[in-house]
Design a protein around this motif. Structure first.
Motif: not given
Length: 585
Positions: A159-166, A170-175, A295-297
């Motif tokens: 779950p962490m690899t896909s989250a870090t990819l996002a 897409r830095p807007a997801l950190s808002a 897997t991609v992340g």
């Protein structure tokens, strides 16, 4: 650019992603997957079916060697959120391990423990997400990598690899807080992001395929449970958006259903779109592109390692490396300075030693001169002491006779002349009687001048039986000290002609000056009844144009005796030579 291979396995499918990692980012090269059917008793990581499926996929894309990153699901590890006291960053790994060994069950010293720090509003505390894994799992992954001809470099959480990819793309997801949903064949990974960090993750397994689960509404219930659990662990956490991994065309109806059921904003996120994958890669993934998000992340794990838990490289206390080269250079420089300072000091001391030898030699040469000079100075001090105490008492007696009152007004008694041998202070003590009391101050003032200080001891009754002089007074006259001029310091030394010691001829003086200085006295002349003062009795120097007292004349300076204290020249009257120091009547 280095090639990195990401491998992910679950009981229903194995997935591989290959990419080249460089300074500009990750270039996706291959994504492949294969179905997997395992018995309930078969282990996923040690099963030959899993190994065979991976070998087949690697041969299919032509991979024989490289660095591998393995992705593990949430169900394979133990995970806890901890709050620790604020401490130094280098001390935190030891503190996390100490706390984890007391909160995790069956955790030994050999178990790898890794963590990531989370945002916290408390400045005196550190929030961490701590995870650990059984060392046997890492051993099985390492053997699998060897069997595939790969080198295991990282073991990360799915779950962490896909989250870090996002977050990276897409830095807007950190808002604002967001829930990421990743769907597989019969399970789902849910990760909650807050300020760009994964603060909560959960894996849900279903007994039916995911399509049936979605239709029956079980997925909505699990999402609500995840939101509630995350809000219970994080203060002021409110999730108002959900992102589903996969293409928009695949999850359009699912997004509408979840948005209505959860009353939040629901959208889809395509991992291949984030990495700008080619059309061929997207076609090879097909409708299962959402399953490749982790897997991609994992291919970008090296760029966001501070936000990932990595069991193959757990965080440890950094040993401070001592810069021995710098120490050696500094030591050499210090040694050079010390040697240079020693050489300079030795040279300086050598010069000083030579100067000391020169001065000692000069002292030795002048030792005799010093002894002679010291003796002469001592002799002069004795002469000076004698001259300071050489008061002319006959002259003082003459002074008193001249200033005393007539015999019909006052009669003087015993008079004492005294010189203190320590200080050479001279004084005259006397007593007189008079007929009138008011005349006493007048008689005392008659003796007072610049060289004589008069002090009275009082007024008494006179023992005179006739009654002519009924009053008596005792007085003490202090004489001014004699100032002896050091001829060596005198700037106005009177020059007089000198006569050699071995010469029998008298000093030649002009006859005119001798006649002027001589006083012709008739033979039948009577001596004067008035007392003669010292200036009249003392003979005059022929070379002196004016008559001066002997005490005021300065002795001549003999060129042959420069530097020696000369003997003082004292002219005394016959009467003064007869006087003696001490007490007289």
């Amino acid at each position: 650019m280095s090639r990195l291979i990401s491998i992910e396995c679950d009981p229903k499918e194995v997935r591989i992603a290959v990419g080249s990692v460089g300074l500009t980012g990750v270039v996706l090269e291959h994504v492949v997957s294969a179905p997997l059917e395992l018995n309930e008793k078969e282990d996923l990581l040690s099963s030959q079916k899993t190994l065979g499926a991976l070998q087949l996929l690697l041969r299919q894309i032509g991979i024989r060697s490289g660095n591998a990153v393995f992705c593990l699901g949430r169900s394979s590890i133990e995970l806890r959120a901890m709050t620790l006291p604020s401490t130094d960053r280098n001390e935190l790994p030891e503190m996390v391990r100490f706390a984890a060994q007391r909160q995790f069950a069956n955790v030994g010293d050999s178990w790898p423990i890794d963590y990531v720090t989370l945002p916290s509003s408390n400045a005196n505390a550190t929030d961490c997400m701590v995870a650990t894994i059984n060392p046997s799992v890492l051993d099985r992954l390492s053997k699998m990598a060897e069997s595939l001809g790969l080198t295991m470099t990282r073991v990360v959480l799915r779950p962490m690899t896909s989250a870090t990819l996002a977050v990276a793309k897409r830095p807007a997801l950190s808002a604002a807080p967001v829930l990421l949903l990743e769907l597989f064949r019969d399970e789902a990974d849910m990760a909650v992001l807050d300020q760009g960090h994964v603060v909560f993750m959960r894996n849900v397994r279903f007994s039916q395929p995911i399509d049936l689960v979605v239709n029956q509404g079980n997925l909505v219930s699990e999402i609500k449970r995840t939101m509630i659990a995350a809000a219970s662990q994080r203060e002021n956490l409110s999730i108002d958006q959900v992102r589903i991994w996969g293409p928009t065309s695949q999850h359009e109806s699912l997004c509408q259903m979840l948005s209505t059921a959860l009353d939040v904003n629901v959208e889809s996120v395509d991992a291949f779109e984030l990495l700008d994958a080619s059309k061929a890669i997207r076609e090879s993934a097909g409708l299962n592109s959402g399953r490749f998000a982790s897997t991609v992340g994992a291919l970008v794990s090296s760029q966001v390692a501070d936000r990932l838990i990595d069991f193959s490289n757990p965080r440890k206390r950094e040993e401070v490396k001592r810069p021995f080269v710098k120490y050696a250079i500094a030591g050499a420089a210090a040694a050079t300075l010390l040697v240079g300072g020693y050489v300079w000091q030795s040279m300086a001391h050598a010069e000083l030693d030579k100067e000391i030898e020169r001065l000692n030699a000069a002292i030795a040469r002048n030792s005799e001169t010093l002894k002679i000079s010291t003796k002469k100075i001592t002799d002069w001090n004795k002469v000076e002491d004698f001259l300071e105490g050489d008061h002319q008492w006959l002259d003082e007696l003459e002074y008193m006779s001249q200033h005393a009152a007539n015999a019909d007004r006052a009669i003087f008694g015993v008079t004492t002349f005294t010189t203190d041998p320590r200080t050479n202070a001279a004084s005259i003590s006397t007593k007189f009687v008079t007929g009138k009391q008011e005349d006493v101050p007048e008689f005392q003032d008659a003796f007072r001048d610049a060289k004589h200080q008069v002090r009275s001891t009082g007024l008494n009754k006179s023992p005179d039986k006739t009654g002519a002089f009924p009053f008596a007074s005792d007085i003490t006259i202090k004489l001014a000290p004699i100032t002896v001029v050091d001829p060596r310091k005198s700037t106005k030394t009177q020059k007089q002609p000198t006569v050699p010691a071995n010469s029998d001829k008298p000093s030649e003086q002009p006859a005119e000056k001798i006649e002027k200085n001589e006083e012709k006295v008739p033979a039948n002349a009577e001596p004067s009844k008035e007392p003669m003062n010292q200036s009249q009795a003392a003979p005059q120097e022929p070379s002196s144009p004016e008559t001066k007292p002997a005490a005021e004349q300065k002795p001549a300076e003999d060129p042959s005796t420069v530097g020696e204290p000369p003997k003082p020249v004292s002219e005394e009257s016959p009467s003064s030579k007869a006087a003696t120091k001490g007490t007289g009547a």
